[in-house]
Design a protein around this motif. Structure first.
Motif, PDB file in Angstrom:
ATOM      1  N   PRO A 325       0.807  -1.214   0.000  1.00 59.42           N
ATOM      2  CA  PRO A 325       0.000   0.000   0.000  1.00 59.42           C
ATOM      3  C   PRO A 325       0.845   1.271   0.000  1.00 59.42           C
ATOM      4  O   PRO A 325       1.617   1.522   0.917  1.00 59.42           O
ATOM      5  CB  PRO A 325      -0.818  -0.146   1.291  1.00 59.42           C
ATOM      6  N   GLY A 326       0.713   2.048  -1.084  1.00 64.49           N
ATOM      7  CA  GLY A 326       1.428   3.307  -1.191  1.00 64.49           C
ATOM      8  C   GLY A 326       2.753   3.250  -1.896  1.00 64.49           C
ATOM      9  O   GLY A 326       3.395   4.290  -2.102  1.00 64.49           O
ATOM     10  N   PHE A 327       3.189   2.055  -2.325  1.00 59.15           N
ATOM     11  CA  PHE A 327       4.465   1.916  -3.033  1.00 59.15           C
ATOM     12  C   PHE A 327       4.322   0.931  -4.192  1.00 59.15           C
ATOM     13  O   PHE A 327       3.732  -0.140  -4.035  1.00 59.15           O
ATOM     14  CB  PHE A 327       5.567   1.382  -2.108  1.00 59.15           C
ATOM     15  N   ILE A 328       4.882   1.286  -5.333  1.00 53.30           N
ATOM     16  CA  ILE A 328       5.132   0.337  -6.415  1.00 53.30           C
ATOM     17  C   ILE A 328       6.540   0.617  -6.912  1.00 53.30           C
ATOM     18  O   ILE A 328       6.914   1.771  -7.162  1.00 53.30           O
ATOM     19  CB  ILE A 328       4.097   0.456  -7.548  1.00 53.30           C
ATOM     20  N   LEU A 329       7.331  -0.457  -7.054  1.00 54.85           N
ATOM     21  CA  LEU A 329       8.754  -0.314  -7.345  1.00 54.85           C
ATOM     22  C   LEU A 329       9.178  -1.397  -8.316  1.00 54.85           C
ATOM     23  O   LEU A 329       8.514  -2.429  -8.454  1.00 54.85           O
ATOM     24  CB  LEU A 329       9.577  -0.431  -6.048  1.00 54.85           C
ATOM     25  N   ASN A 330      10.326  -1.191  -8.972  1.00 58.17           N
ATOM     26  CA  ASN A 330      10.793  -2.189  -9.934  1.00 58.17           C
ATOM     27  C   ASN A 330      12.302  -2.072 -10.098  1.00 58.17           C
ATOM     28  O   ASN A 330      12.870  -0.987  -9.933  1.00 58.17           O
ATOM     29  CB  ASN A 330      10.113  -1.977 -11.288  1.00 58.17           C
ATOM     30  N   HIS A 331      12.941  -3.198 -10.389  1.00 51.83           N
ATOM     31  CA  HIS A 331      14.333  -3.142 -10.842  1.00 51.83           C
ATOM     32  C   HIS A 331      14.608  -4.345 -11.728  1.00 51.83           C
ATOM     33  O   HIS A 331      13.936  -5.372 -11.653  1.00 51.83           O
ATOM     34  CB  HIS A 331      15.326  -3.015  -9.687  1.00 51.83           C
ATOM     35  N   ALA A 332      15.582  -4.171 -12.592  1.00 47.98           N
ATOM     36  CA  ALA A 332      15.933  -5.203 -13.571  1.00 47.98           C
ATOM     37  C   ALA A 332      17.438  -5.195 -13.775  1.00 47.98           C
ATOM     38  O   ALA A 332      18.063  -4.130 -13.797  1.00 47.98           O
ATOM     39  CB  ALA A 332      15.219  -4.945 -14.895  1.00 47.98           C
ATOM     40  N   VAL A 333      18.004  -6.393 -13.920  1.00 42.67           N
ATOM     41  CA  VAL A 333      19.453  -6.551 -14.085  1.00 42.67           C
ATOM     42  C   VAL A 333      19.714  -7.364 -15.343  1.00 42.67           C
ATOM     43  O   VAL A 333      19.055  -8.382 -15.584  1.00 42.67           O
ATOM     44  CB  VAL A 333      20.077  -7.254 -12.859  1.00 42.67           C
ATOM     45  N   VAL A 334      20.679  -6.903 -16.144  1.00 36.79           N
ATOM     46  CA  VAL A 334      21.089  -7.612 -17.370  1.00 36.79           C
ATOM     47  C   VAL A 334      22.556  -7.997 -17.196  1.00 36.79           C
ATOM     48  O   VAL A 334      23.459  -7.229 -17.522  1.00 36.79           O
ATOM     49  CB  VAL A 334      20.905  -6.735 -18.617  1.00 36.79           C
ATOM     50  N   ASP A 338      26.213  -6.094 -17.950  1.00 39.94           N
ATOM     51  CA  ASP A 338      26.625  -5.401 -16.717  1.00 39.94           C
ATOM     52  C   ASP A 338      25.783  -4.142 -16.528  1.00 39.94           C
ATOM     53  O   ASP A 338      26.300  -3.043 -16.298  1.00 39.94           O
ATOM     54  CB  ASP A 338      28.113  -5.046 -16.771  1.00 39.94           C
ATOM     55  N   LEU A 339      24.470  -4.322 -16.611  1.00 40.93           N
ATOM     56  CA  LEU A 339      23.513  -3.220 -16.616  1.00 40.93           C
ATOM     57  C   LEU A 339      22.410  -3.498 -15.598  1.00 40.93           C
ATOM     58  O   LEU A 339      21.990  -4.639 -15.432  1.00 40.93           O
ATOM     59  CB  LEU A 339      22.900  -3.084 -18.006  1.00 40.93           C
ATOM     60  N   ALA A 340      21.959  -2.451 -14.922  1.00 44.51           N
ATOM     61  CA  ALA A 340      20.802  -2.575 -14.042  1.00 44.51           C
ATOM     62  C   ALA A 340      20.015  -1.272 -14.067  1.00 44.51           C
ATOM     63  O   ALA A 340      20.583  -0.190 -14.247  1.00 44.51           O
ATOM     64  CB  ALA A 340      21.238  -2.907 -12.617  1.00 44.51           C
ATOM     65  N   VAL A 341      18.710  -1.394 -13.865  1.00 46.90           N
ATOM     66  CA  VAL A 341      17.804  -0.244 -13.823  1.00 46.90           C
ATOM     67  C   VAL A 341      16.998  -0.323 -12.538  1.00 46.90           C
ATOM     68  O   VAL A 341      16.482  -1.387 -12.187  1.00 46.90           O
ATOM     69  CB  VAL A 341      16.850  -0.235 -15.032  1.00 46.90           C
ATOM     70  N   ILE A 342      16.891   0.803 -11.844  1.00 47.41           N
ATOM     71  CA  ILE A 342      16.159   0.875 -10.581  1.00 47.41           C
ATOM     72  C   ILE A 342      15.115   1.984 -10.703  1.00 47.41           C
ATOM     73  O   ILE A 342      15.440   3.095 -11.128  1.00 47.41           O
ATOM     74  CB  ILE A 342      17.100   1.193  -9.408  1.00 47.41           C
ATOM     75  N   ALA A 343      13.873   1.693 -10.325  1.00 49.14           N
ATOM     76  CA  ALA A 343      12.808   2.699 -10.352  1.00 49.14           C
ATOM     77  C   ALA A 343      11.933   2.503  -9.113  1.00 49.14           C
ATOM     78  O   ALA A 343      11.287   1.463  -8.964  1.00 49.14           O
ATOM     79  CB  ALA A 343      11.980   2.589 -11.623  1.00 49.14           C
ATOM     80  N   LEU A 344      11.920   3.497  -8.224  1.00 48.73           N
ATOM     81  CA  LEU A 344      11.225   3.407  -6.951  1.00 48.73           C
ATOM     82  C   LEU A 344      10.162   4.493  -6.871  1.00 48.73           C
ATOM     83  O   LEU A 344      10.469   5.679  -7.035  1.00 48.73           O
ATOM     84  CB  LEU A 344      12.210   3.568  -5.787  1.00 48.73           C
ATOM     85  N   GLY A 345       8.911   4.097  -6.611  1.00 49.61           N
ATOM     86  CA  GLY A 345       7.822   5.062  -6.561  1.00 49.61           C
ATOM     87  C   GLY A 345       7.030   4.974  -5.273  1.00 49.61           C
ATOM     88  O   GLY A 345       6.832   3.889  -4.734  1.00 49.61           O
ATOM     89  N   ASN A 346       6.562   6.120  -4.796  1.00 48.61           N
ATOM     90  CA  ASN A 346       5.781   6.146  -3.553  1.00 48.61           C
ATOM     91  C   ASN A 346       4.317   6.487  -3.826  1.00 48.61           C
ATOM     92  O   ASN A 346       3.736   7.388  -3.247  1.00 48.61           O
ATOM     93  CB  ASN A 346       6.375   7.136  -2.539  1.00 48.61           C
ATOM     94  N   GLY A 347       3.715   5.734  -4.725  1.00 52.06           N
ATOM     95  CA  GLY A 347       2.295   5.886  -5.035  1.00 52.06           C
ATOM     96  C   GLY A 347       1.796   4.634  -5.719  1.00 52.06           C
ATOM     97  O   GLY A 347       2.551   3.696  -5.989  1.00 52.06           O
ATOM     98  N   GLU A 348       0.505   4.627  -6.036  1.00 54.68           N
ATOM     99  CA  GLU A 348      -0.105   3.477  -6.703  1.00 54.68           C
ATOM    100  C   GLU A 348      -0.052   3.665  -8.217  1.00 54.68           C
ATOM    101  O   GLU A 348      -1.056   3.514  -8.915  1.00 54.68           O
ATOM    102  CB  GLU A 348      -1.551   3.330  -6.234  1.00 54.68           C
ATOM    103  N   SER A 349       1.125   3.972  -8.722  1.00 53.32           N
ATOM    104  CA  SER A 349       1.303   4.266 -10.145  1.00 53.32           C
ATOM    105  C   SER A 349       2.214   3.234 -10.774  1.00 53.32           C
ATOM    106  O   SER A 349       3.171   2.771 -10.147  1.00 53.32           O
ATOM    107  CB  SER A 349       1.911   5.670 -10.311  1.00 53.32           C
ATOM    108  N   TYR A 350       1.918   2.905 -12.030  1.00 53.34           N
ATOM    109  CA  TYR A 350       2.730   1.929 -12.748  1.00 53.34           C
ATOM    110  C   TYR A 350       3.840   2.588 -13.571  1.00 53.34           C
ATOM    111  O   TYR A 350       4.412   1.965 -14.463  1.00 53.34           O
ATOM    112  CB  TYR A 350       1.836   1.094 -13.670  1.00 53.34           C
ATOM    113  N   SER A 351       4.145   3.822 -13.259  1.00 56.56           N
ATOM    114  CA  SER A 351       5.194   4.533 -13.999  1.00 56.56           C
ATOM    115  C   SER A 351       6.524   3.805 -13.940  1.00 56.56           C
ATOM    116  O   SER A 351       7.318   3.877 -14.888  1.00 56.56           O
ATOM    117  CB  SER A 351       5.359   5.952 -13.447  1.00 56.56           C
TER     118      SER A 351
END
Length: 501
Positions: A325-334, A338-351
């Motif tokens: 509740p109140g957070f949706i987050l994602n990360h991916a590693v290749v 030698d690559l990684a992406v981090i995206a952290l959100g503090n809402g109910e958004s799929y951005s």
């Protein structure tokens, strides 16, 4: 709990392109993300890109709390929810590397009390079965046992052992937070340290994750902390408001980690370098491979241990999202890039998913994908469907009915054989339903809806109201009630409360 599962249909991957851009235009990316924050109505967002062992780009957008002016930065602490599962898998891997257990050990060799409803499954359950969502329980089974309750982990697992299994063991995917709670108990049993202490001393400290923690209570002493934002009752037209953190201590292992883009960059760099830190093994090659290999095929994806695997532009990606509740987050590693992406959100958004996809396309594809434009129409349609569902419930209400049991007759104690007890009291003529294990979260007044169904306005700011329908015997004595509370995350429909003497 992982709330990204319903999102699979929303994600649109671009075509493979062998001529991926070598140097993405990060200024354009920054503008793209800033626009996405507006389009998705995202309260706050932190994004980072890890390449060749270093955090090469990061930025923050929006605010820690919509009610205050402080901005999000790459050093903002977010609750990481199910991103924590890879930490649990890593902890088990470290114990395997020390020779304290094996991936194929039977769980009962280390936890004799471990149980499932099926004796054969109980006896054959291996350590790695805890971590790859093939237990035989359905997705999110048992999650109400930790959500807002005062149960400790041992009681959570003991109660869950009575939850019927509906899927074939080791054959069908069923996302299980409860098995990661069991893994946390396994770590404690084998190492002599609680999950909290093990993650802090064996992972955070050696990786230099200085602003990462596992106790929400410690946030009182921290600054630059993102607050969760929800819309009351999951009403898409309600304004987003911040809410306090929920402790959720019973869910350690399934969730529990709080971290920042800066710290997670160190964590993901280790995975991108195949388990090494500064050229030295943090995890053995064998454990790294076991953790990042699929143990259960899921169409174009696979369930690894604490991760999911997928193919993107011809590359293997390990990834995991998180939701609470109140957070949706994602990360991916290749790893091969030698690559990684981090995206952290503090809402109910799929951005966070659109942004992860955009960055991966910049590095692996031709950079032309527009995941925001692809996703927004799908989300708009989903919003329409939810509005239609809510409207259908209101339309189905039959006006002018009266309950066959009055408020005073509803009073009493009820019990579900897995969840535990619930109590109905009457205050000033109004019945009030409380789930005893979650007295602060699941308590609220009952107002008559129609016939013998009552609307339940509980205290959880995240979930929508529930509907309680009472059941009777031949002599019209109340025998129990069922709960209709729409949620993709929690199985209220499986609750079956019966009256107690």
């Amino acid at each position: 709990m992982n709330r990204s599962l319903p999102l699979v249909a929303l994600l649109l991957w671009g075509p493979t392109n062998l001529f991926a851009q070598k140097r993405p235009d990060l200024k354009k990316l920054d503008a793209y993300i800033a626009d996405a924050v507006v389009e998705f109505d995202q309260p706050g967002l932190a994004v980072g890109i890890v390449k060749d062992g270093a955090l090469v780009w990061s930025n923050g957008y929006g605010r820690l709390d919509l009610a205050r002016p402080e901005p999000v930065t790459a050093n903002t602490i977010f609750y990481c929810a199910s991103i924590s599962k890879a930490f649990t898998a890593c902890a088990v891997g470290l114990l395997v590397d020390e020779g304290k257990l094996q991936w194929t050990d039977l769980v009962r060799e280390h936890m004799p009390e471990f149980a499932t409803p099926l004796p054969f499954v109980t006896d054959q359950f291996m350590v790695k079965d805890l971590l790859c969502h093939r237990s035989g329980w359905d997705t999110f089974d048992g999650d109400l046992l930790w959500y807002g309750t005062d149960y400790d982990q041992r009681e959570i697992l003991a109660r869950h052992a009575h939850e019927p299994m509906t899927l074939p063991f080791r054959d069908t995917f069923g996302y299980s937070n409860l098995m990661y709670i069991a893994a946390a108990q396994l770590i404690e049993r084998v190492s002599g340290m609680t999950w909290d202490r093990f993650i802090t001393t064996r992972i955070f400290a050696p990786l230099g994750m200085e602003r990462s923690l596992v106790e929400t209570a410690d946030l009182a002493h921290m600054t630059n902390v993102a607050l969760p934002h929800v819309r009351k009752g999951q009403n898409p037209d309600a304004p987003q408001k911040s809410m306090p953190y929920q402790p959720l201590r019973g869910a350690d292992g399934a969730c529990g980690v709080l971290s920042t883009v800066n710290d997670l960059a160190r964590w993901d760099a280790m995975w991108a370098d195949e388990g090494k830190v500064n050229g030295k093994p943090f995890l053995s090659e064998a454990s790294y491979n076991t953790i990042t290999t699929s143990h259960l095929a899921m169409g174009h994806e696979g369930a690894a241990l604490g991760w999911f695997t997928e193919q993107r532009h011809g590359e293997t990606v390990i990834t995991h999202s998180g939701g609470m509740p109140g957070f949706i987050l994602n990360h991916a590693v290749v790893p091969d890039r030698d690559l990684a992406v981090i995206a952290l959100g503090n809402g109910e958004s799929y951005s966070v998913f659109a942004i992860t996809n955009k960055i991966l396309d910049l590095y692996l594809g031709d950079g032309k994908a527009d995941p925001v434009a692809d996703m927004l129409p799908r989300l708009a349609r989903r919003k329409e469907q939810e509005q239609e569902r809510v409207a259908a419930r209101a339309q189905a209400r039959v006006p002018g009915t009266t309950p066959t049991a009055q408020a005073d007759q509803l009073k009493g104690t009820y019990a579900d054989k897995v969840y535990g007890r619930a109590t109905i009291t009457v205050e000033a003529g109004t019945p009030r339903l409380t789930f005893d294990p979650a007295k602060d979260l699941f308590t609220g007044a009952l107002t008559h809806w129609h016939y013998d169904t009552w609307k339940w306005e509980h205290a959880d700011p995240f979930l929508e109201p529930g509907y309680i329908t009472f059941q009777f015997d031949t002599d019209h004595r109340i025998t129990g009630f069922k709960v209709d509370l729409h949620s993709p995350d929690f199985h209220f429909h499986k609750l079956d409360f019966k009256t107690l003497p």
